[in-house]
Design an enzyme around this catalytic site. Structure first.
Site, PDB file in Angstrom:
ATOM      1  N   SER A 151     -21.017  54.347  24.477  1.00  0.00           N
ATOM      2  CA  SER A 151     -21.131  54.364  23.016  1.00  0.00           C
ATOM      3  C   SER A 151     -22.585  54.248  22.598  1.00  0.00           C
ATOM      4  CB  SER A 151     -20.345  53.185  22.430  1.00  0.00           C
ATOM      5  OG  SER A 151     -20.659  53.009  21.063  1.00  0.00           O
ATOM      6  N   TYR A 164     -18.920  44.636  22.707  1.00  0.00           N
ATOM      7  CA  TYR A 164     -18.652  46.061  22.939  1.00  0.00           C
ATOM      8  C   TYR A 164     -19.891  46.768  23.488  1.00  0.00           C
ATOM      9  CZ  TYR A 164     -17.165  50.799  21.445  1.00  0.00           C
ATOM     10  OH  TYR A 164     -16.842  52.126  21.380  1.00  0.00           O
ATOM     11  N   LYS A 168     -20.280  48.625  27.049  1.00  0.00           N
ATOM     12  CA  LYS A 168     -20.531  50.068  27.082  1.00  0.00           C
ATOM     13  C   LYS A 168     -21.789  50.418  27.862  1.00  0.00           C
ATOM     14  CE  LYS A 168     -17.090  51.962  24.934  1.00  0.00           C
ATOM     15  NZ  LYS A 168     -16.016  52.504  25.796  1.00  0.00           N
TER      16      LYS A 168
HETATM   17  P1  NAD Z   1      -8.443  54.631  20.101  1.00  0.00           P
HETATM   18  O1  NAD Z   1      -8.206  53.221  19.673  1.00  0.00           O
HETATM   19  O2  NAD Z   1      -7.694  55.706  19.374  1.00  0.00           O
HETATM   20  O3  NAD Z   1      -8.169  54.828  21.660  1.00  0.00           O
HETATM   21  C1  NAD Z   1      -8.231  53.810  22.603  1.00  0.00           C
HETATM   22  C2  NAD Z   1      -6.918  53.789  23.357  1.00  0.00           C
HETATM   23  O4  NAD Z   1      -7.001  52.860  24.443  1.00  0.00           O
HETATM   24  C3  NAD Z   1      -5.753  53.334  22.474  1.00  0.00           C
HETATM   25  O5  NAD Z   1      -4.749  54.341  22.453  1.00  0.00           O
HETATM   26  C4  NAD Z   1      -5.295  52.048  23.136  1.00  0.00           C
HETATM   27  O6  NAD Z   1      -3.889  51.826  23.028  1.00  0.00           O
HETATM   28  C5  NAD Z   1      -5.742  52.216  24.565  1.00  0.00           C
HETATM   29  N1  NAD Z   1      -5.904  50.942  25.277  1.00  0.00           N
HETATM   30  C6  NAD Z   1      -6.452  49.794  24.788  1.00  0.00           C
HETATM   31  N2  NAD Z   1      -6.445  48.835  25.720  1.00  0.00           N
HETATM   32  C7  NAD Z   1      -5.877  49.381  26.837  1.00  0.00           C
HETATM   33  C8  NAD Z   1      -5.612  48.878  28.134  1.00  0.00           C
HETATM   34  N3  NAD Z   1      -5.908  47.611  28.468  1.00  0.00           N
HETATM   35  N4  NAD Z   1      -5.031  49.706  29.037  1.00  0.00           N
HETATM   36  C9  NAD Z   1      -4.711  50.989  28.704  1.00  0.00           C
HETATM   37  N5  NAD Z   1      -4.948  51.508  27.466  1.00  0.00           N
HETATM   38  C10 NAD Z   1      -5.524  50.716  26.552  1.00  0.00           C
HETATM   39  O7  NAD Z   1     -10.018  54.873  19.966  1.00  0.00           O
HETATM   40  P2  NAD Z   1     -10.938  56.135  20.369  1.00  0.00           P
HETATM   41  O8  NAD Z   1     -11.945  56.256  19.294  1.00  0.00           O
HETATM   42  O9  NAD Z   1     -10.114  57.300  20.736  1.00  0.00           O
HETATM   43  O10 NAD Z   1     -11.704  55.549  21.634  1.00  0.00           O
HETATM   44  C11 NAD Z   1     -11.663  56.107  22.933  1.00  0.00           C
HETATM   45  C12 NAD Z   1     -12.873  55.604  23.719  1.00  0.00           C
HETATM   46  O11 NAD Z   1     -14.074  56.136  23.140  1.00  0.00           O
HETATM   47  C13 NAD Z   1     -13.038  54.094  23.698  1.00  0.00           C
HETATM   48  O12 NAD Z   1     -13.518  53.641  24.945  1.00  0.00           O
HETATM   49  C14 NAD Z   1     -14.089  53.868  22.629  1.00  0.00           C
HETATM   50  O13 NAD Z   1     -14.791  52.659  22.825  1.00  0.00           O
HETATM   51  C15 NAD Z   1     -14.967  55.085  22.859  1.00  0.00           C
HETATM   52  N6  NAD Z   1     -15.797  55.426  21.702  1.00  0.00           N
HETATM   53  C16 NAD Z   1     -15.244  55.983  20.588  1.00  0.00           C
HETATM   54  C17 NAD Z   1     -16.085  56.327  19.527  1.00  0.00           C
HETATM   55  C18 NAD Z   1     -15.568  57.019  18.312  1.00  0.00           C
HETATM   56  O14 NAD Z   1     -16.404  57.481  17.496  1.00  0.00           O
HETATM   57  N7  NAD Z   1     -14.276  57.154  18.142  1.00  0.00           N
HETATM   58  C19 NAD Z   1     -17.454  56.040  19.588  1.00  0.00           C
HETATM   59  C20 NAD Z   1     -17.979  55.469  20.738  1.00  0.00           C
HETATM   60  C21 NAD Z   1     -17.130  55.174  21.795  1.00  0.00           C
END
Ligand code: NAD
Length: 287
Positions: A151, A164, A168
């Site tokens: 991230s 976080y 990351k």
């Molecule tokens: P999201 O919340 O939709 O997806 C995360 C998923 O992980 C969820 O469906 C959740 O149920 C699952 N999860 C949580 N804990 C878990 C566990 N212990 N075991 C298995 N599954 C588990 O969010 P997203 O935005 O799709 O995020 C996906 C990844 O991208 C994450 O690692 C997030 O930190 C990273 N990220 C996202 C953004 C963004 O702009 N959306 C930015 C930077 C990083």
């Protein structure tokens, strides 16, 4: 033939958001996908099978191959079960997308040890456990692809996200070393810092900004990082809103002291030490 056709790929946290988008794209490209999701809330509480089942149903309805897994990445036992699902269902594991994540945001002053632990366990330990479970298969077959979700909060810092951000950037350190240790086994490991509208970002940016950040813009880059032809390893990409950028560490040419300097001399040379006008790609001076 696409670069992921027939490959067995585990995507953690694939029941929604970015992970779902990765799973749908990879399955369309002919990969066999383990859709892992604990099915809980954004803060990691709760759980259930509906999220993973929903994505598997979507993939199968479109003629793709997928299997659900509801285990948590945060424990060794859970992560081993996730990888075992790939091996038992598809006979192999060729790629891991370590994407599962939760948020427990608060200023550092208010961060509790419980919230610190919960976030580090899902992101950093989650990545470690799942990749570790797949690593012997990767070495054995002389092929493996790892993509971790990092991230910009980790790369640059972000108010209210100390736990976080630490997790990351920890994943970037992990990938840097996996790239070195995996090279001779045909294993490539890279990191993607996505920017996308998901439930994780639903309340952190206005709708008009989120509208410009569809998760579908990120998925093809993650897909490319899983392909057979990929040669890059240990790289970090920021991907979102139609822009794909590579991020790297740099260091300046430095200041050399032949004798240990006094603190006063360090202070005198500080402007030169901190000057970034001449930079070179960072390399580990001991490596
Ligand atoms: P999201 O919340 O939709 O997806 C995360 C998923 O992980 C969820 O469906 C959740 O149920 C699952 N999860 C949580 N804990 C878990 C566990 N212990 N075991 C298995 N599954 C588990 O969010 P997203 O935005 O799709 O995020 C996906 C990844 O991208 C994450 O690692 C997030 O930190 C990273 N990220 C996202 C953004 C963004 O702009 N959306 C930015 C930077 C990083």
């Amino acid at each position: 033939m696409s670069g992921v056709e027939g490959r067995a790929i585990v995507i953690t946290g694939a029941g929604g958001g970015l992970g779902r988008e990765y799973a749908l794209l990879l399955a369309r490209e002919g990969a066999r996908v383990v859709v892992n999701d604990l099915g809980g809330a954004r803060d990691g509480s709760g759980g259930g099978s509906a999220m993973a089942d929903g994505v598997v149903a979507e993939i199968r309805a479109a003629g793709g191959e997928a299997v659900a897994s509801y285990d948590s990445v945060a424990t060794q036992v859970g992560a081993e079960a996730i990888v075992r699902t790939a091996v038992e269902t598809f006979g192999a594991v060729h790629g891991i997308v370590s994407n599962a994540g939760i948020l427990r945001d608060s200023s550092f002053a208010r961060t509790t040890p419980e919230d610190w632990d919960a976030v580090i366990k899902v992101h950093l330990y989650g990545g470690f456990h799942v990749i570790r479970a797949a690593w012997p298969y990767f070495r054995e077959q002389n092929f493996g692809r790892v993509v971790v979700a990092t991230s910009t909060s980790g790369l640059y810092g972000n108010f209210g996200q100390a736990n976080y951000a630490a997790a990351k950037l920890g994943l970037v350190g992990l990938v840097n070393t996996l790239a070195i240790e995996g090279e001779r086994y045909g294993i490539r490991a890279n990191a993607v810092a996505p920017l996308a509208a998901t439930r994780m970002t639903a309340d952190i940016a206005p709708p008009e900004v989120l509208d410009t950040l569809p998760a579908a813009q990120v998925a093809p880059v993650v897909g490319h990082l899983l392909t057979e032809e990929l040669t890059d390893s240990g790289a970090v990409f920021v991907v979102g809103g139609g822009l794909v950028r590579r991020v790297a560490l740099f260091q300046n040419s430095g200041v050399r002291f032949d004798e240990p300097p006094t603190m006063e001399i360090v202070a005198k040379r500080w402007a030169e030490i901190t000057d970034l006008s001449h930079v070179a790609r960072g390399v580990n001076p001991l490596g």
